[in-house]
Design an enzyme around this catalytic site. Structure first.
Site, mmCIF file in Angstrom:
data_model
loop_
_atom_site.group_PDB
_atom_site.id
_atom_site.type_symbol
_atom_site.label_atom_id
_atom_site.label_comp_id
_atom_site.label_asym_id
_atom_site.label_seq_id
_atom_site.Cartn_x
_atom_site.Cartn_y
_atom_site.Cartn_z
ATOM 1 N N GLU A 1 -5.083 -3.868 -2.012
ATOM 2 C CA GLU A 1 -6.530 -3.616 -1.901
ATOM 3 C C GLU A 1 -6.822 -2.380 -1.049
ATOM 4 O OE1 GLU A 1 -4.681 -6.001 -0.753
ATOM 5 O OE2 GLU A 1 -5.589 -7.161 0.870
ATOM 6 N N GLU B 1 9.276 -4.182 13.026
ATOM 7 C CA GLU B 1 9.001 -3.094 12.074
ATOM 8 C C GLU B 1 7.719 -2.390 12.513
ATOM 9 O OE1 GLU B 1 7.658 -4.061 8.030
ATOM 10 O OE2 GLU B 1 8.875 -2.382 7.327
ATOM 11 N N CYS C 1 9.730 1.776 3.383
ATOM 12 C CA CYS C 1 10.566 0.631 3.737
ATOM 13 C C CYS C 1 12.003 1.063 3.969
ATOM 14 C CB CYS C 1 10.501 -0.417 2.641
ATOM 15 S SG CYS C 1 11.196 0.176 1.122
ATOM 16 N N SER D 1 5.221 -7.066 3.373
ATOM 17 C CA SER D 1 5.801 -7.397 4.682
ATOM 18 C C SER D 1 6.582 -8.724 4.604
ATOM 19 C CB SER D 1 4.690 -7.484 5.725
ATOM 20 O OG SER D 1 3.675 -8.330 5.255
ATOM 21 N N LYS E 1 -1.279 -6.435 -9.609
ATOM 22 C CA LYS E 1 -2.292 -6.520 -8.560
ATOM 23 C C LYS E 1 -1.940 -5.483 -7.499
ATOM 24 C CE LYS E 1 -2.829 -8.258 -4.642
ATOM 25 N NZ LYS E 1 -3.549 -7.198 -3.925
ATOM 26 N N PHE F 1 0.804 -1.231 0.000
ATOM 27 C CA PHE F 1 0.000 0.000 0.000
ATOM 28 C C PHE F 1 0.830 1.271 0.000
ATOM 29 C CE2 PHE F 1 0.864 -0.159 4.581
ATOM 30 C CZ PHE F 1 1.080 1.183 4.851
HETATM 31 P P1 NAD Z 1 1.387 -6.683 2.971
HETATM 32 O O1 NAD Z 1 2.398 -7.766 3.054
HETATM 33 O O2 NAD Z 1 0.283 -6.678 3.963
HETATM 34 O O3 NAD Z 1 0.665 -6.703 1.532
HETATM 35 C C1 NAD Z 1 1.399 -6.669 0.335
HETATM 36 C C2 NAD Z 1 0.604 -7.376 -0.757
HETATM 37 O O4 NAD Z 1 0.434 -8.745 -0.397
HETATM 38 C C3 NAD Z 1 -0.796 -6.813 -0.982
HETATM 39 O O5 NAD Z 1 -1.029 -6.726 -2.355
HETATM 40 C C4 NAD Z 1 -1.720 -7.824 -0.305
HETATM 41 O O6 NAD Z 1 -2.955 -7.944 -0.988
HETATM 42 C C5 NAD Z 1 -0.937 -9.120 -0.386
HETATM 43 N N1 NAD Z 1 -1.128 -9.981 0.790
HETATM 44 C C6 NAD Z 1 -1.262 -9.588 2.074
HETATM 45 N N2 NAD Z 1 -1.373 -10.658 2.884
HETATM 46 C C7 NAD Z 1 -1.298 -11.752 2.102
HETATM 47 C C8 NAD Z 1 -1.342 -13.153 2.358
HETATM 48 N N3 NAD Z 1 -1.485 -13.640 3.579
HETATM 49 N N4 NAD Z 1 -1.240 -13.999 1.304
HETATM 50 C C9 NAD Z 1 -1.083 -13.523 0.055
HETATM 51 N N5 NAD Z 1 -1.044 -12.204 -0.236
HETATM 52 C C10 NAD Z 1 -1.140 -11.326 0.756
HETATM 53 O O7 NAD Z 1 2.199 -5.298 2.990
HETATM 54 P P2 NAD Z 1 1.620 -3.825 3.106
HETATM 55 O O8 NAD Z 1 1.104 -3.607 4.484
HETATM 56 O O9 NAD Z 1 0.731 -3.527 1.966
HETATM 57 O O10 NAD Z 1 2.960 -2.962 2.884
HETATM 58 C C11 NAD Z 1 3.836 -2.624 3.925
HETATM 59 C C12 NAD Z 1 5.004 -3.573 3.995
HETATM 60 O O11 NAD Z 1 5.699 -3.557 2.750
HETATM 61 C C13 NAD Z 1 6.037 -3.158 5.025
HETATM 62 O O12 NAD Z 1 6.472 -4.302 5.699
HETATM 63 C C14 NAD Z 1 7.160 -2.555 4.226
HETATM 64 O O13 NAD Z 1 8.430 -2.606 4.797
HETATM 65 C C15 NAD Z 1 7.095 -3.390 2.983
HETATM 66 N N6 NAD Z 1 7.737 -2.723 1.872
HETATM 67 C C16 NAD Z 1 8.958 -3.173 1.498
HETATM 68 C C17 NAD Z 1 9.631 -2.547 0.465
HETATM 69 C C18 NAD Z 1 10.990 -3.011 0.057
HETATM 70 O O14 NAD Z 1 11.506 -2.496 -0.906
HETATM 71 N N7 NAD Z 1 11.589 -3.962 0.738
HETATM 72 C C19 NAD Z 1 9.043 -1.450 -0.195
HETATM 73 C C20 NAD Z 1 7.774 -1.035 0.215
HETATM 74 C C21 NAD Z 1 7.128 -1.682 1.252
#
Ligand code: NAD
Length: 490
Positions: free
Chosen positions: A177, A383, A282, A227, A174, A150
């Site tokens: 959401e 985090e 991040c 994450s 994708k 997000f």
């Molecule tokens: P998230 O892991 O909750 O969601 C990311 C994506 O995964 C979304 O599209 C979501 O629909 C999907 N998703 C979520 N749970 C899932 C599951 N159980 N099974 C399958 N798909 C699933 O992450 P977020 O809250 O949207 O974003 C924040 C996180 O992203 C933070 O941890 C941040 O550090 C990380 N991030 C990392 C970088 C990097 O370059 N390393 C960059 C940006 C964000």
């Protein structure tokens, strides 16, 4: 009335075949601004069949022609920066200038991908044996997909998509959401780039959609950002189904302050890094490690800089920081702050219970700074993904590096110093993939890979640059024999 968002498949806007929808909530006002499909396996079947069919023609479209669409896409994004940035601010809560900065980073990746005719060139060796030549060709993999988080609704899909399609793959995005509107508007606008139908598609949804992407036999490569626990799951599941996977995970980024660091610059940069995007980056600084005699004065100044941040609606002039993404996220962050206090941490400035007039339903937390006695508290290693900065003190640079290297994460680490020796030692020894020297957010430009390490990244090749091109192509080696006597007659 709130609108139901549609998928973009085969050049058309199509309703999800699933029946469930999720609310998209403006984190500043608490209002529901749209409804996004929770997703379905049928949507993934449909989009993948389409992308797979389109791939057969797209892969043989000359690279010099493929990039013409990217040039048009770049122009469209640049012509519509303000509109896209304001949608991004509305659904993500970040400030308008932060949304615009995202656009610049997205466009940068298109620019790099436009060099694909040169970047896809390969090596040729004549006469590896008498009459025999050898070379390799880079060919696209097929259908690729990006599963996005997000916090950067615009930029992150562009770490992958421009390279994937420039290389001759077709693609599915994708979005998260929580923030599906920005990419939806981008897709509406870039329809004018006239990409052939099926080359670039978008499907919405949550876990069911992601799982269907992971399992689909016609998806060859997956780029994930999110994450760490989900990144690990995506990597392991994708690999199990025989796909190429690059999965970027979470972070906990330390910043080391040496006694010789320039105080004012260091303070300004750390405060921007920790509290910009409400700490939901991040690469955000989340731990400051002061070394030796670096201490009270710089900490006092960081606290003052934090308290000077104006928190509010990211669309209003003069606002430095917006809300965090959801109510649950706000509650989780507040719980972690309390845990830090219970573990012996001293709060130097507390952003809980902040009131933003006119936005009583927004998910606001003000900048928060906690000084920790040691690294044992949960808030030190978890985090937070919010505007919270932890402080810790060590005696020397070796101790600082050892502390950093004990973390499960390795996304980024920064040092502030005027000593070339200290900087060089840090660069060499620190276990993180993006290193900043007198820089607060070590975000690589598009022509460098985004190099997370340890549990901040699962895979081999990163996003952006030549890594993205290698990730989205496979090499085919050709060895040819043309005997002298066969060619002599011509
Ligand atoms: P998230 O892991 O909750 O969601 C990311 C994506 O995964 C979304 O599209 C979501 O629909 C999907 N998703 C979520 N749970 C899932 C599951 N159980 N099974 C399958 N798909 C699933 O992450 P977020 O809250 O949207 O974003 C924040 C996180 O992203 C933070 O941890 C941040 O550090 C990380 N991030 C990392 C970088 C990097 O370059 N390393 C960059 C940006 C964000």
């Amino acid at each position: 009335m709130t609108t139901n968002i549609k998928n973009y498949i085969n050049g058309q806007w199509i309703e999800s075949k699933g029946t469930e929808y999720l609310d998209v909530v403006n984190p500043t006002t608490g209002e529901t601004i749209a409804r996004v499909p929770a997703g379905s396996k049928e949507d993934v079947e449909h989009v993948t069949d389409t992308a797979y069919k389109a791939w057969h023609e797209w892969k043989n479209t000359p690279a010099v022609r493929r990039v013409q669409y990217l040039f048009r896409m770049k122009q469209i994004l640049e012509d519509n920066v303000d509109e896209i940035a304001s949608i991004c601010t509305r659904e993500s809560g970040k400030t308008f200038s932060e949304s615009k900065a995202e656009m610049i980073r997205a466009v940068e990746n298109i620019e790099v991908a436009c060099s694909i005719p040169k970047l896809m060139q390969s090596d040729f060796s004549e006469n590896i044996a008498t009459g025999i030549d050898e070379y390799f060709i880079r060919q696209p993999l097929g259908v690729g997909a990006c599963i996005a988080p997000f916090n950067f609704p615009i930029m992150i899909p562009f770490w992958f998509m421009p390279y994937a399609i420039a290389c001759g793959n077709t693609y599915i995005i994708k979005p998260s959401e929580k923030v599906p509107l920005t990419m939806t508007r981008i897709f509406e606008l870039i329809e004018d780039a006239d990409l052939p139908a099926g080359v670039l598609n978008m499907v919405h949804g949550g876990k069911e959609t992601v799982d269907a992407i992971l399992e689909h036999r016609h998806i060859s490569a997956i780029s994930f950002v999110g994450s760490t626990d989900v990144a690990k799951y995506i990597y392991q599941t994708g690999v199990k189904y025989g796909k190429r996977v690059q999965a970027q995970g979470g972070a906990k980024n330390p910043v080391v302050v040496m006694p010789d660091a320039d105080e004012d610059t260091t303070v300004r940069i750390i405060a921007d890094s920790a509290f910009g995007c409400a700490g939901q980056r991040c690469l955000a600084a989340s731990i400051v490690i002061t070394v030796g005699s670096a201490g009270d004065s710089i900490i006092e100044k960081i606290v003052m800089a934090a308290q000077a941040k104006k928190v509010g609606n990211g669309l209003s002039q003069g606002v430095d920081m917006g809300p965090v993404i959801t109510r649950e996220s706000k509650e989780r962050i507040e719980r972690l702050i309390q845990k830090g206090i219970d573990d012996g941490g001293k709060v130097l400035t507390d952003g809980r219970n902040i009131r933003v007039d006119g936005y009583e339903s927004g998910n606001f937390i003000g900048p928060t700074i906690i000084s920790l006695p040691d690294a044992s508290s949960e808030i030190y290693s978890t985090e937070v993904f919010g505007p919270v900065l932890c402080l810790i003190h060590v005696e020397n640079l070796d101790d600082a590096i050892a502390l950093i290297n004990s973390s499960r994460y390795g996304n980024s680490a920064c040092i502030f110093t005027n000593s070339g020796n200290a900087a060089r030692k840090f660069r060499n020894e620190v276990m993180a993939g993006n290193v900043g020297i007198n820089i607060g957010i070590a975000a690589p430009m598009a022509f460098f890979p985004f190099s997370g390490w340890k549990e901040s990244f699962f895979g081999d090749l990163h996003g952006q640059s030549m890594h993205a091109i290698e990730f989205y192509t496979q090499t085919k080696v050709v060895i040819e024999r043309w005997h002298d006597e066969w060619t002599r007659k011509f």
